[in-house]
Scaffold this active site. Sequence first.
Site, short mmCIF file in Angstrom:
data_model
loop_
_atom_site.label_atom_id
_atom_site.label_comp_id
_atom_site.label_asym_id
_atom_site.label_seq_id
_atom_site.Cartn_x
_atom_site.Cartn_y
_atom_site.Cartn_z
N TYR A 195 0.24 -91.43 -10.21
CA TYR A 195 -0.11 -90.48 -9.14
C TYR A 195 -1.25 -91.09 -8.35
CZ TYR A 195 -2.07 -86.39 -6.77
OH TYR A 195 -2.55 -85.52 -5.83
N GLU A 231 -0.53 -88.03 -0.35
CA GLU A 231 -0.24 -87.84 -1.77
C GLU A 231 1.07 -88.52 -2.13
OE1 GLU A 231 -0.57 -84.12 -4.79
OE2 GLU A 231 1.02 -83.93 -3.28
#
Length: 437
Positions: A142, A230
């Site tokens: 991530y 993101e």
Amino acid sequence: MFRRQVASALRAANGAPRVGLQQTRNLSIHEYRSAELLKSYGIGVPAGSVAHTAAEAETVAKSIGGDDMVVKAQVLAGGRGKGHFDSGFKGGVRVVYSPQEAKVLANEMIGHKLITKQTGEKGRICNSVYIVERKFARREFYLAVLMDRASQAPIIVASSQGGMDIEAVAKESPEAIITTKVDIHKGVTDEMAKSIATQLGFSPQCIDEAADTIQKLYKVFMEKDATQIEINPLSETSDHKVLCMDAKLNFDDNAEFRQKEVFEWRDVTQEDADEVKAAESNLNFIKLDGDIGCLVNGAGLAMATMDIIKLNGGQPANFLDVGGGATPQAIKQAFDLITSDPKVTAVFVNIFGGIVRCDAIAQGLVSVVQSMNLRIPIIARLQGTNVEKANQIINDSGLKIFSIDDLQTAAEKSVQFSKVVKMARDIDVGVEFNLGI
């Protein structure tokens, strides 16, 4: 625009009054648009393209080649894979093994509303699908580039546990979150990027490519006035390539004037229709779940109005700021929006007459109520220039407009009137009002 600045915070207005409210300013774009933008910066993404019809989906799938692809519903909401469509079809992210299968699944998605944990039961319309080659990851990470409000500087948030809900990771395994502050004058240096890539756990042969990807993502963040980049997951594939498998990009509304191309990608079908209509009329409007309509000028006063309704046991039906010019036309447009919600049982008008005199506001209010033939009670608290004359205009109108100077009293009456109207509707009877109720 301001209507998206406070949206996320106002959605919680049926909870406790807000303390230390954080505003957000961002435009969200579809995943395929995000992938196109990242690719233009030389960032690795799976091969793919968007399709707006089932036939087009088959053509796209053929152009990708191979027999292992993913069809993704293009809806601006999280949890698409676990969502379901209003037709009963399940899953907004599906694996397919042929162009014909891509066509069939696209037909099940396009034109239907996808319902996820973020959309609520109303769901959001799916107008297109994004078809990409399926890549197999050896490792999933991530990574996000964000603005840190505390330091007023960019930060990079990363985790070795990619492909998962990052909020859950932060709660259950906070040690798995790596946070790196970025000096806005220096940017992401080679040393910083390689350090992040190494800490995440990329294979040695992928460290340089991962570091380069991190630096390029930061470049997108800065050059495109993003508020969030993101990537989840950022993957190391089985053939040791670094790819952004899924991307969520948000952009600062205040930068619309210099990011015209990005803001042309805005999809208003993914937004509340009333909020879009309000923006076109230069009104700042957010629909909520209560039954007391609010018409206020000034964002701070609007927040205070909603809070005092809550403190008196009521539920605000909306946030509506008509801005500095509370003209009769603006009031008319505002009432159109408020009263389009069938749940609204009373309207609280709380306006400070500074730029526009209170008597002009009162006259506009009376005209609007007469022209719209409104039957619900309206509580008007006007303060400022010519307030005495304004109160006289309202009191002489003979309409269900109640002029109250004190804010607390006005809020109390709004809640009381709302409850009476609700009860009357339940038993299907008419009701008359007075300030003594």
